[in-house]
Design a protein around this motif. Structure first.
Motif, PDB file in Angstrom:
ATOM      1  N   ILE A  64      -2.621 -17.388  67.918  1.00  0.00           N
ATOM      2  CA  ILE A  64      -1.902 -16.510  67.001  1.00  0.00           C
ATOM      3  C   ILE A  64      -2.850 -15.887  65.969  1.00  0.00           C
ATOM      4  O   ILE A  64      -2.661 -16.014  64.763  1.00  0.00           O
ATOM      5  CB  ILE A  64      -0.749 -17.254  66.315  1.00  0.00           C
ATOM      6  N   LEU A  65      -3.890 -15.264  66.489  1.00  0.00           N
ATOM      7  CA  LEU A  65      -4.875 -14.648  65.599  1.00  0.00           C
ATOM      8  C   LEU A  65      -4.689 -13.139  65.594  1.00  0.00           C
ATOM      9  O   LEU A  65      -4.051 -12.580  66.492  1.00  0.00           O
ATOM     10  CB  LEU A  65      -6.281 -14.982  66.096  1.00  0.00           C
ATOM     11  N   SER A  66      -5.272 -12.510  64.593  1.00  0.00           N
ATOM     12  CA  SER A  66      -5.242 -11.054  64.536  1.00  0.00           C
ATOM     13  C   SER A  66      -6.110 -10.528  65.671  1.00  0.00           C
ATOM     14  O   SER A  66      -6.943 -11.236  66.235  1.00  0.00           O
ATOM     15  CB  SER A  66      -5.797 -10.574  63.200  1.00  0.00           C
ATOM     16  N   ASP A  67      -5.920  -9.264  66.004  1.00  0.00           N
ATOM     17  CA  ASP A  67      -6.652  -8.675  67.119  1.00  0.00           C
ATOM     18  C   ASP A  67      -8.155  -8.752  66.891  1.00  0.00           C
ATOM     19  O   ASP A  67      -8.911  -9.138  67.768  1.00  0.00           O
ATOM     20  CB  ASP A  67      -6.219  -7.215  67.281  1.00  0.00           C
ATOM     21  N   LYS A  68      -8.554  -8.444  65.688  1.00  0.00           N
ATOM     22  CA  LYS A  68      -9.973  -8.437  65.350  1.00  0.00           C
ATOM     23  C   LYS A  68     -10.577  -9.820  65.575  1.00  0.00           C
ATOM     24  O   LYS A  68     -11.620  -9.984  66.213  1.00  0.00           O
ATOM     25  CB  LYS A  68     -10.117  -8.004  63.883  1.00  0.00           C
ATOM     26  N   LEU A  69      -9.888 -10.821  65.020  1.00  0.00           N
ATOM     27  CA  LEU A  69     -10.421 -12.171  65.115  1.00  0.00           C
ATOM     28  C   LEU A  69     -10.405 -12.651  66.565  1.00  0.00           C
ATOM     29  O   LEU A  69     -11.343 -13.314  67.030  1.00  0.00           O
ATOM     30  CB  LEU A  69      -9.595 -13.110  64.222  1.00  0.00           C
ATOM     31  N   ALA A  70      -9.376 -12.286  67.293  1.00  0.00           N
ATOM     32  CA  ALA A  70      -9.293 -12.690  68.694  1.00  0.00           C
ATOM     33  C   ALA A  70     -10.465 -12.099  69.467  1.00  0.00           C
ATOM     34  O   ALA A  70     -11.081 -12.756  70.315  1.00  0.00           O
ATOM     35  CB  ALA A  70      -7.973 -12.240  69.288  1.00  0.00           C
ATOM     36  N   ARG A  71     -10.807 -10.849  69.168  1.00  0.00           N
ATOM     37  CA  ARG A  71     -11.937 -10.205  69.844  1.00  0.00           C
ATOM     38  C   ARG A  71     -13.243 -10.915  69.512  1.00  0.00           C
ATOM     39  O   ARG A  71     -14.099 -11.115  70.375  1.00  0.00           O
ATOM     40  CB  ARG A  71     -12.028  -8.735  69.449  1.00  0.00           C
ATOM     41  N   TYR A 108     -13.569 -14.020  68.704  1.00  0.00           N
ATOM     42  CA  TYR A 108     -13.601 -15.284  69.428  1.00  0.00           C
ATOM     43  C   TYR A 108     -13.910 -15.068  70.907  1.00  0.00           C
ATOM     44  O   TYR A 108     -14.629 -15.840  71.520  1.00  0.00           O
ATOM     45  CB  TYR A 108     -12.290 -16.054  69.254  1.00  0.00           C
ATOM     46  N   ALA A 109     -13.381 -13.978  71.452  1.00  0.00           N
ATOM     47  CA  ALA A 109     -13.673 -13.669  72.848  1.00  0.00           C
ATOM     48  C   ALA A 109     -15.172 -13.514  73.011  1.00  0.00           C
ATOM     49  O   ALA A 109     -15.772 -14.018  73.974  1.00  0.00           O
ATOM     50  CB  ALA A 109     -12.941 -12.399  73.253  1.00  0.00           C
ATOM     51  N   ALA A 110     -15.790 -12.837  72.050  1.00  0.00           N
ATOM     52  CA  ALA A 110     -17.234 -12.643  72.106  1.00  0.00           C
ATOM     53  C   ALA A 110     -17.949 -13.986  72.069  1.00  0.00           C
ATOM     54  O   ALA A 110     -18.880 -14.249  72.845  1.00  0.00           O
ATOM     55  CB  ALA A 110     -17.679 -11.774  70.946  1.00  0.00           C
ATOM     56  N   ILE A 111     -17.498 -14.852  71.175  1.00  0.00           N
ATOM     57  CA  ILE A 111     -18.145 -16.149  71.036  1.00  0.00           C
ATOM     58  C   ILE A 111     -18.012 -16.948  72.330  1.00  0.00           C
ATOM     59  O   ILE A 111     -18.976 -17.540  72.820  1.00  0.00           O
ATOM     60  CB  ILE A 111     -17.533 -16.924  69.842  1.00  0.00           C
ATOM     61  N   VAL A 112     -16.815 -16.934  72.880  1.00  0.00           N
ATOM     62  CA  VAL A 112     -16.585 -17.661  74.126  1.00  0.00           C
ATOM     63  C   VAL A 112     -17.463 -17.077  75.226  1.00  0.00           C
ATOM     64  O   VAL A 112     -18.106 -17.797  75.989  1.00  0.00           O
ATOM     65  CB  VAL A 112     -15.094 -17.587  74.529  1.00  0.00           C
TER      66      VAL A 112
END
Lengths: 1063, 366
Positions: free
Chosen positions: B164-171, B173-177
């Motif tokens: 349940i993160l904002s779009d920016k933060l989700a992106r 995290y996607a980068a980190i993953v």
């Protein structure tokens, strides 16, 4: 076999991992009611099981339905060893037994374990089918509604107030049974929770029976308490006020639901009696009642209903003190019969009054009344008694406990009599137990009530009232002394009422009730507390009881003095909501008195506080005295400003009054001018010794003048110290312990209910009374400061219903628990507010102008007559009252205009808050319930909680039943749970969560009149253990915002069974 | 005389954002009290240290109790223990999962293992972020990684729904993953000038264009087919294999010259650094194509960014190309390849150069 209980287990979620190997759980559920148990299938390897079980059906007596809770146990299936319990849910199905309350219980309940706390949630559906007419069954009392609220619930009107009901049941405490030595703490806790749940169910049923017998259909101001007497058992007792309530239906315009305090009512000072009136009781009945015959009004033709509806025939036990006053009453009114006009009225009054007299205990647990209900208020009456506990041998015959309370109630009753009052309102009872010593306390406010509400058919009178009833009594009426001026029960200083100038008022008024809505107040109120600690030697048995008995009167006296001083320091003259709690510990007694101080415009301006130095004339000492005097005067001036106290200049030219009071003080130095309520403590050393051992304390007999503090006295130094160290609340904050803050009206919907608990460990050092006092005072002050700080984001805001409870859980521990609600209000929206005021003022003035001349002539008539009659009777106040009534009646007959203008003014004010809902439409609101019931919804329903009886900016449209829950939590890993604070924090949060879940499952969205009645905390840090017991209660309700035109979306129609018209 | 127990529980859970931040930043209660005492607005309430202390302890306790739920944000919405308004819930989650760019720069591309966690005290002393906060951030990365690792479907969407993160933060995290999964090297000194946001942008480009999920227009077809796991986390093997074919651009002499002349014709007169471009063309082209050709090796994938910097960005920078020059050059470099008659791998070339172009644009700064 009149009931079928059906339960369905739908699903679980967030279950704990019970199988370490798979990190999963094989959960199943046992559903138990009485002795019948059903099980669901095992839902293997899942933390979010979907059982979706069949309907489990229990066919049971309605008596059991009332007593027993539905018990749901979630377990983890284990093939090889015993199944592990995950936790339990107890569901009180009482709300389903009343057709007006909830019709289904459905929702997610936290699964609770007494060792682990909340472990996941379970979704349950519960229904009850009641087979036939409930009233045929004498052992059950299904359908009687219970309310914790200490006023008439907002969507009801009181057709009749029957009076006091009480009951107690006793049992052995499972914790102290032999079996407890061999069972697990969990089993023991669960046995206790279950037992208490059973006992409160039984108690409620028994009280319900009494109510039915009296002809009522509801209990208002229901107060249930547990006494954990240790070895000698558990006592569950309850008191309440039986009423016949009618649901406001047809005429239920929005207006009727609005709490007077939430309405942007006029400033009480302007036109107090007219527009801040609770509409439920408004003299103008809803039009729907029109067709009802006004003829039943003639009550003289029917016997007073009390005699017929008297509960048990305990008449024999009523004390002999009754007799002493009753005849006088008879004489007073008997004389008046001879006069022309309105004999009916007087007869009525006389009859009901005597009816009240005849009643065993004319007590009312209500604290808030319809305007006109309360005629006069005498003052606080209280009684305490110290008892030695012994084992309750036969739980079915709880006679000793009954007798103890009976004794105390008799005492209260006779105190009230002594104050010339025939009733006690705002009545409550409490206990404090330490080892085998127990203090029983009861307190209330002596009052004279308007008999109209205690008659059968007063509902109908509503429509006939215009012709019969007096116009609403003056707003200052309740301040007028009920006792006889010439034969005063205690020395008091009386003056003519500062408002009506017609009757006498005392100079200070203490009460346990809420500020009547019609009262005219100057400025704002504030929370006033007196705190006291007294050391006591450790002792056993009777010696201990004796030493406690000996200390009590001194404590009462000191608390009283403190209250009085603090009240004066704030330039106020009345206390409302007074609650004095005395707690015993092994080596000390704690006393805490809380009340809300206000400046009643009807009472005289309080005098100053004078500091008197030593007579020696020492210069430095004199200087010291002067400086303290200055500080006190400064503080008073500051307080006046802070609380906006500006009494009309006409009566209170400050310097003069100051002067006057000083003179009075010097004059009366020898006398005892403390005009305080009769307050006696009768102390029994043990139950065997009786009245000859009685020591009476009359607080007014002290030599010392309450307003002159002598500085050379160490006690006085302490007093002054405590007087001046009380920090005022920071800017933007107000606080009170009553329902609402006088002088604050424009509430927003922002509110935050909270509970805060602090425990202080005293160092072992030699403590003196003084240092102990200081510690205790600081503790309370710091707690308040912390609250203000925490809630700073809500400024401007008021802490309402601040309820402190103190306890001495162990030798060196002091525990203070506070529950209150912070409500924010609009900071004088200047333009709008001003406009508002202008309108109201206009209306009020208009009315005044028109009425004043009439009033004058009416008055002159009454005065004339009273002058004549005063000679013949010693109860001139009663006389005055009677004659005034008559005068009004005459006036009404001859001058129609005043009446009309009055109602005009009223309609202006009421249109302010009533939305113009057409009648037919609001009818559909009747017996409806928002179907939040689906339960499966993802979002959790927000449930508001408040200790008040209303929610600002909303209308309560339905009461769903009483919430009364008892939880035990224990831990053997205290450190791991974050120490004592972490443990208790979690537990309180869990209790809130369980209350909310139950309310939501009933279809509600708020709890009103919430209170935490018990919070017993014990710890043993060395063993890494702690245990806590919490008991909470409140009324589950459905509210809608004022702005919403229609009730919540789906409305399930429940049939309105004939539960309210018994016999 | 000591306060043995002191709790405050509101029906609506009271959470002060300022204290929450202090807690997240890993301040001890005592330090937090010190900070709060001097912060603005405190004098107004005449708050004594005692009062602030009591409040801080209470809040810290509340946060600790909530932390369990924050580890599984979807639970926060339907748990019953704390009554928290939805917007506050969102704030709690968002802040809890927010990380410091300085910190993430240190662990980006590293294996999210116990070993890395042990080194966090070094990271802490280097970045000045408290160890506690480092651990929280690290654990967040690991938790998100673990959850989405096993999920099918688009990476960003999975993260957003499960946490349940904002779009920016989700992106982010996607980068980190994505970085952690492919273990891109980011710690070398030459890469130090790049910020996390640079990398996050590149990761976004890679995820969007080079992963399995990127093939075809509709990502959701794959979700429906349930054919591919980790479709957004792993690079498209087939595509990497195809990249080898691009080598012809540098191995075929004719093709290389042809390409150069096309580019030079287009560039002439349009830039100040034309001469440098002309002289460096072959070198740069070799660099880029070699990177493409080597990507089948996991080791070389890890060095992707360092290769970009060494083989392309650094030479250009030493020749003082402006950003605009870089854009111009890469645009023509890419487009000219389409004009080469004998070059058959247009699709692969576009897919490759599209990402390279945008990555280099992003990375080309000081």
């Amino acid at each position: 076999m009149p009931g079928k209980l059906k339960a369905k287990i739908v699903a679980g979620r967030h279950l704990p991992v019970m199988d370490r190997a798979s990190d999963l759980t094989d959960a199943f559920v046992e559903v138990k009611f009485g002795n019948t148990t059903f099980k669901t299938d095992v839902y293997p390897k899942c933390l979010n099981p979907q059982w979706n079980s069949e309907w489990f059906k229990f066919e049971v007596d309605d008596e059991d339905l009332q007593d027993e809770p539905l018990q749901i146990t979630v377990l983890d299936h284990d093939t090889y060893s015993a199944n592990d319990a995950i936790g339990k849910v107890y569901i009180d199905i009482d709300p389903l037994l009343c057709s007006e309350a909830a019709s289904v219980i459905s929702g997610w309940f936290p699964i609770y374990d007494t060792i682990h706390g909340i472990r996941g949630e379970i979704n349950v559906l519960v229904k009850v089918d009641l087979f036939n007419d409930l009233n045929r069954f004498r052992q059950s009392s299904c359908g009687v509604k219970f309310f914790c609220t200490t006023s008439i619930p907002l969507c009801y009107r009181a057709a009749m107030v029957h009076g006091f009901v009480e009951e107690l049941v006793v049992n052995e405490d499972p914790e102290y049974q032999w079996i407890d030595r061999i069972r697990t703490p969990r089993a023991s806790n669960e046995a206790r929770q279950r037992l208490i749940s059973l006992m409160s169910g039984e108690l409620q049923r028994k009280i319900g029976l009494k109510v039915l017998e009296m002809g009522g259909n509801a209990v208002v101001g229901y107060l249930q308490c547990f006494d954990l007497e240790g070895e000698s058992g558990i006592v569950v007792r309850a008191i309440g006020t039986a009423c016949t309530l009618d649901k406001l239906s047809a005429g239920a315009n929005a207006n009727a639901y609005t709490h007077p305090n939430t309405a942007p009512a006029s400033n009480a000072c302007n036109s107090p009696s007219k527009d801040s009136k609770e509409p439920v009781f408004s003299e103008d009945p809803p039009t729907a009642l029109g067709p009802l015959t006004p003829l039943r009004v003639l009550p003289s033709s029917s016997p007073p209903p009390f005699s017929s509806s008297k509960p048990c025939s305990r008449q024999s036990s009523s004390s002999d003190t009754d007799l002493s006053l009753t005849p006088k009453m008879g004489m007073g009114s008997g004389g008046s019969v001879g006069k022309e006009a309105g004999p009916l009225k007087m007869l009525l009054r006389q009859q009901t009054q005597t009816a009240l007299e005849q009643r065993e205990f004319p007590f009312f647990t209500l604290t808030c009344f319809p305007p006109g209900f309360l005629v006069h208020v005498g003052g606080v009456v209280s009684a305490r008694s110290v008892k030695l506990l012994d084992r309750i041998h036969n739980p079915d015959e709880p006679e000793t406990r009954d007798a103890w309370w009976e004794e105390i109630r008799q005492e209260i009753k006779s105190h009230a009599k002594a104050l010339g009052c025939h009733a006690v309102v705002g009545y409550s009872e409490s206990t404090s137990i330490c080892e085998e010593v127990c203090i029983l306390s009861a307190a209330g406010t002596a009052a004279i009530l308007n008999p109209r509400y205690m008659r059968e058919g007063c509902l109908d009178i509503g429509s006939g009232d215009h012709r019969f009833d007096e116009p609403s009594p003056p707003s200052c009426g309740f301040c007028h002394i009920p006792y006889d001026e010439l034969n005063m029960p205690f020395p008091a200083q009386l003056t003519y009422c500062y408002q009506c100038r017609r009757q006498k008022v005392p100079d200070v008024l203490f009460t346990t009730i809420d500020l009547p809505t019609e009262a005219a107040v100057s400025g704002k109120g504030c929370l006033i507390q007196a705190r006291l600690c007294r050391l006591k030697k450790k002792a056993q048995g009777e010696v201990n009881a004796t030493s406690i008995s000996n200390l009590l009167p001194f404590m009462e006296y000191e608390l009283h003095t403190q209250l009085m001083n603090k009240l004066k320091l704030r330039s106020m003259n009345a206390l409302f909501g007074l609650r004095i709690q005395i707690s015993i510990g092994e080596n000390m007694l704690l006393g805490l008195a809380s009340a809300t101080g206000v400046y009643l415009s009807a009472l005289p301006t309080p005098g100053g506080i004078q500091i008197a130095g030593k007579a020696s004339g020492d210069l430095s000492n004199e200087q010291h005295v002067l400086s303290i005097q200055k500080r006190i005067n400064d503080a008073m001036a500051k307080n006046k400003e802070m609380y906006h106290i500006n009494p009309p200049k006409l009566f209170a030219l400050d310097p003069e009054v100051f002067h006057g009071i000083n003179m009075e003080l010097s004059e009366e130095a020898a006398g005892s001018p403390i005009p305080e309520p009769k307050q006696r403590s009768r102390l029994f050393r043990s139950q065997s010794e009786s009245s000859d051992e009685l020591s009476e304390l009359d607080l007014s007999h002290g030599k010392k003048d309450a307003f002159v503090l002598e500085i050379d006295d160490t006690d006085a130094v302490e007093d002054i110290h405590s007087l001046l160290t009380d920090a005022p609340p920071p800017a933007g904050f107000y606080s009170c312990n009553t329902e609402v803050m006088p002088g604050v009206y424009n509430w927003t919907s922002g509110l935050q209910m909270f509970t805060s608990v602090r425990v202080l460990r005293l160092s072992n050092a030699n403590l003196t009374n003084q240092s102990l006092n200081k510690i205790f005072t600081d503790m309370c002050e710091n707690l308040l400061k912390s609250l203000y700080f925490k809630l700073r984001s809500m400024i401007p805001c008021c802490l309402c219903h601040v309820n402190f409870t103190v306890a001495v859980p162990e030798d060196e521990l002091i525990q203070v628990a506070v529950t209150a609600v912070a409500m924010s209000f609009d900071k004088e929206p200047i333009l709008e507010k001003l406009g508002d005021r202008a309108v109201f003022k206009g209306a009020g003035e208009n009315e005044d102008q028109l009425q004043f001349p009439m009033e004058l002539c009416a008055e002159s008539a009454s005065v004339a007559i009273s002058n004549l009659t005063a000679k013949f009777t010693d109860r001139c106040s009663t006389w005055l009252e009677l004659i005034r009534l008559k005068a009004h009646t005459i006036r009404r007959g001859s001058v129609k205009t005043s009446r009309r203008t009055q109602s005009l003014a009223r309609s202006v004010s009421s249109s302010e808050r009533c939305s113009p809902l057409p009648e037919g439409r609001s009818r559909s609101l009747r017996s409806t319930r928002s179907s939040g019931g689906g339960g499966g919804g993802t979002a959790v329903t927000v449930v508001k909680m408040t200790p008040l009886s209303f929610l600002p900016g909303t209308r309560l449209i339905k009461y769903l039943g009483i919430i009364n829950m008892f939880f035990i939590r224990e831990t053997t890993s205290l450190r791991e749970e974050g120490g004592v604070s972490g443990f208790l924090h979690t537990f309180i949060a869990e209790v809130f969560a369980m209350v909310r879940a139950h309310v939501a499952a009933l279809g509600g969205n708020a709890v009103v009149s919430y209170s935490m009645k018990e919070c017993v905390f014990m710890e043993n840090p060395n063993k890494n253990q702690a245990q806590c017991l919490i008991n909470v209660s409140g009324d589950a309700v459905v509210f809608v915002r004022d702005t919403d035109q229609e009730a919540t979306p789906t409305l399930i129609h429940t049939s309105c069974g004939g539960t309210d018209g018994p016999t | 005389m000591a306060v043995e127990l002191d709790v405050f529980v509101g029906n609506t859970t009271i959470m002060d954002e300022e204290v929450y931040q202090l807690w997240l930043d890993g301040y001890t209660v005592n330090d937090a009290v010190k900070v709060r005492m001097v912060s603005e607005g405190m004098e107004e309430y005449e708050a004594s240290a005692e009062v602030v202390m009591s409040d801080t302890m209470d809040q810290y306790r509340t946060f600790q109790m909530c932390e369990r739920l924050l580890h599984n944000p979807t639970k926060l919405a339907n748990q019953l223990l704390f009554q928290i308004p939805p917007h506050r819930q969102a704030m709690l989650i968002e802040r809890y999962y927010t990380f410091d760019d300085v910190f993430v720069r240190e662990v980006l591309g590293k294996k999210l293992s116990k070993g890395t966690k042990k080194d966090l005290d070094d990271v802490s002393s280097k970045t000045g972020i408290t160890l506690k906060s480092c651990r929280r951030q690290f654990d967040n990365f690991k938790r998100v990684f673990k959850v989405v690792e096993e999920l099918k479907g688009p990476l960003v969407e999975n993260i957003r729904q499960n946490f349940i993160l904002s779009d920016k933060l989700a992106r982010d995290y996607a980068a980190i993953v994505f970085f952690a999964n492919n273990r891109f090297e980011t710690g070398k000194r030459k890469l130090q000038y790049l910020t996390f946001q640079d990398f996050a942008f590149c990761a976004g480009q890679l995820i969007k264009n080079w992963t399995v999920g990127a093939v075809g227009e509709s990502v959701f077809l794959y979700v429906l087919d349930n054919m591919v796991e980790d479709m957004d986390v792993d690079l498209d093997k087939e595509f990497l294999q195809d990249l080898k074919e691009l080598k012809i651009l540098i191995t075929d002499k004719d093709l290389l010259d042809q390409h150069k002349s096309l580019v030079c014709t287009a560039l002439r007169g349009k830039t100040k650094v034309y001469t440098e471009m002309e002289t460096n063309f072959k070198n740069l082209s070799r660099g880029l194509v070699n990177i493409a050709a080597k990507l089948t090796n996991t080791k070389d994938v890890r060095d992707f960014f360092i290769d970009l910097v060494e083989k392309f960005i650094e030479p250009c920078r030493s020749d003082r190309w402006a950003s605009a020059d870089m854009r111009l050059y890469l645009t023509h470099y890419t487009n000219s390849a389409h004009l080469l008659d004998t070059f058959k791998y247009q699709v692969v070339w576009d897919r490759y150069m599209g990402v390279i172009k945008s990555c280099i644009f992003k990375m080309y700064h000081d």
